[in-house]
Design a protein around this motif. Structure first.
Motif, short mmCIF file in Angstrom:
data_model
loop_
_atom_site.label_atom_id
_atom_site.label_comp_id
_atom_site.label_asym_id
_atom_site.label_seq_id
_atom_site.Cartn_x
_atom_site.Cartn_y
_atom_site.Cartn_z
N HIS A 150 0.82 -1.23 0.00
CA HIS A 150 0.00 0.00 0.00
C HIS A 150 0.86 1.28 0.00
N HIS B 199 1.06 4.31 -2.75
CA HIS B 199 0.91 5.75 -2.49
C HIS B 199 2.02 6.53 -3.21
N GLY C 19 -2.60 8.12 7.35
CA GLY C 19 -3.16 7.92 8.68
C GLY C 19 -2.34 6.93 9.50
N GLY C 20 -1.61 6.06 8.82
CA GLY C 20 -0.85 5.03 9.53
C GLY C 20 0.65 5.18 9.41
N GLY D 143 -1.10 11.85 9.83
CA GLY D 143 -2.56 11.83 9.68
C GLY D 143 -3.24 11.51 11.00
N ASP E 61 -5.96 13.56 13.12
CA ASP E 61 -7.21 12.94 13.57
C ASP E 61 -7.40 13.08 15.08
N GLY F 259 -7.85 15.52 9.31
CA GLY F 259 -7.03 16.32 8.40
C GLY F 259 -7.81 17.37 7.62
N GLY G 4 -2.48 10.16 2.27
CA GLY G 4 -3.66 10.99 2.54
C GLY G 4 -3.35 12.42 2.94
N ASN H 198 -3.21 17.80 1.86
CA ASN H 198 -3.17 19.07 2.60
C ASN H 198 -2.52 20.19 1.77
N ASP I 213 -6.74 7.05 0.06
CA ASP I 213 -6.78 5.66 -0.40
C ASP I 213 -7.69 5.47 -1.62
O1 KG4 Z 1 -3.69 7.49 2.90
P1 KG4 Z 1 -4.96 7.59 3.66
O2 KG4 Z 1 -6.23 7.83 2.87
O3 KG4 Z 1 -5.20 6.31 4.52
C1 KG4 Z 1 -4.14 5.63 5.13
O4 KG4 Z 1 -3.45 4.86 4.43
O5 KG4 Z 1 -3.95 5.91 6.33
O6 KG4 Z 1 -4.76 8.74 4.75
C2 KG4 Z 1 -5.79 9.09 5.63
C3 KG4 Z 1 -5.27 10.22 6.50
C4 KG4 Z 1 -6.23 10.60 7.64
O7 KG4 Z 1 -5.49 10.62 8.84
C5 KG4 Z 1 -6.70 11.99 7.25
O8 KG4 Z 1 -6.97 12.82 8.38
C6 KG4 Z 1 -5.54 12.52 6.45
O9 KG4 Z 1 -5.09 11.41 5.71
N1 KG4 Z 1 -5.94 13.60 5.52
C7 KG4 Z 1 -5.48 14.86 5.62
C8 KG4 Z 1 -6.15 15.61 4.61
N2 KG4 Z 1 -6.98 14.75 3.92
C9 KG4 Z 1 -6.82 13.53 4.49
N3 KG4 Z 1 -4.60 15.42 6.47
C10 KG4 Z 1 -4.36 16.73 6.33
N4 KG4 Z 1 -4.96 17.52 5.42
C11 KG4 Z 1 -5.85 17.00 4.54
N5 KG4 Z 1 -6.44 17.80 3.65
#
Ligand code: KG4
Ligand code: ZN
Length: 347
Positions: A118, A122, A144-145, A170, A174, A187, A280, A284, A314
């Motif tokens: 994964h 990314h 997020g992880g 992330g 959160d 985020g 994710g 930002n 994702d």
């Molecule tokens: O990559 P992702 O979709 O899932 C994982 O693999 O974890 O990332 C999700 C993370 C969440 O913690 C979310 O709060 C963050 O990405 N996120 C952001 C934004 N959009 C999503 N963090 C900061 N600013 C954003 N605009």
């Protein structure tokens, strides 16, 4: 080549169908369908993802997503040449749904299949728009992880030179959003509040953890704790919208400062020809802008790649594209070989 991508590592069920055409300067990726079924509503009330609930939802949604992806792309199972499915890292109950579904399809349709990392997906999402990475490259993966700075010598050759010692970026967004009762995922909400902050009445100052350390590691849990203390000391202010906006802005700035500083330092030290921002948190706007500006000032020859926002969070299009890019070097394309691994390492 037509590739079906399957993503279920966390709380998004993703099915995508893409067409990959090799060209002189790289690969032309054409996204024919990219279905993402989000589970945000389910997990919102818990302030984070509940693994078994995620698995239940994936199971419910995966078949309708496949039907939709086939319909939207105007493709049939016979048109698919390759299946790529996320096999890790992620939540094991969630990963098992995607990998087993993918295995069943590969068996039933008699297709080649490969398991995808994964995090690598990314990073490689940055190539979907037809770009070509020049090496060595540095990738900042923020999700997020995970929060990692990766040195890439070529596709498939990765070295993690820095990572978070506790919370991921992330996760920090959160958790701060949860402390401020702003909802999940944090985020997008924190960044919206930060954009709305037009005052600096409360003069809030948060730490920039590990910014001066010589290594490329991060630590974000202290930042979250600093926000917790601040909320405890400001029981009245916390009810005021302007305080929340100013606090969101400062929290975002603290994270962006540390991520930018360390990443640009790595770019310079390793003489990177390309910088990739992904995951994710790459959605930002402030982080995208900050890295771009600092790169222009301090290493102007380095190219900056960041996926479009829809491909930062994702999705299965990035899984399908990675399956294509890894396919030639992957000998294990039998449905029997693919196995979920919650702690799969980037290698
Ligand atoms: O990559 P992702 O979709 O899932 C994982 O693999 O974890 O990332 C999700 C993370 C969440 O913690 C979310 O709060 C963050 O990405 N996120 C952001 C934004 N959009 C999503 N963090 C900061 N600013 C954003 N605009
Ligand atoms: Zn992710």
């Amino acid at each position: 080549m037509i590739i079906l991508g399957i993503e279920t590592s966390c709380d998004d069920t993703g099915i995508a169908i893409i067409k990959a055409t090799p060209k002189k300067t790289g690969v032309d990726f054409n996204i024919l369908s990219n279905i993402v079924s989000s589970q945000i509503k389910i997990h919102k009330k818990y302030g984070g993802v509940v693994p078994n609930l995620a698995a239940r939802e994936h199971l419910k949604n995966i078949k309708p997503c496949l039907k939709k992806a086939l319909k939207e792309s105007k493709k049939q199972p016979k048109d698919i040449d390759l299946i790529g499915a996320t096999r890790g890292p992620g939540l094991i109950p969630a990963l098992l749904i995607g990998t087993n579904f993918a295995k069943a399809l590969a068996y039933k349709w008699n297709k080649k299949i490969i398991g995808i990392n994964h995090i690598e997906a990314h990073i490689l999402a940055a190539l979907i728009e037809g770009k070509k990475i020049r090496f060595p490259a540095i990738a900042l993966v923020v999700s997020g992880g995970h929060t990692q700075i990766v040195l890439m010598k070529k596709i498939g050759d990765y070295k993690i030179i820095g990572e978070t010692r506790d919370d991921a970026a992330g996760e920090c967004f959160d958790k701060i959003a949860k402390l401020l009762n702003l909802g999940y995922p944090g985020g997008p909400i924190i960044s919206k509040k930060a954009e709305e902050a037009k005052t600096n009445k409360y003069k809030i100052q948060l730490p920039r953890p590990m910014i001066k350390h010589k290594n490329y590691d991060f630590s974000f849990s202290g930042l979250k704790t600093a926000v917790l203390y601040l909320t405890q000391k400001n029981k009245e202010n916390i009810k005021k919208e302007n305080f929340i906006k100013e606090l969101s802005k400062e929290a975002q700035e603290a994270m962006v400062d540390v991520l930018t500083q360390k990443t640009i330092k790595a770019v310079k030290e390793y003489k990177a020809k390309t910088l990739i921002l992904s995951g994710g948190v790459a959605a930002n706007k402030r982080l995208r802008e900050s890295l771009k500006n600092k790169l222009e000032k301090e290493s102007s020859k380095t190219k900056f790649f960041v996926p479009p926002i829809s491909l930062c969070t994702d999705n299965a299009a990035m899984i399908a594209a990675t399956a294509y890019l890894k396919y030639k070097s992957n000998k294990n394309t039998s449905w029997k070989k693919i196995q979920a691994d919650a702690n799969l390492k980037l290698s």
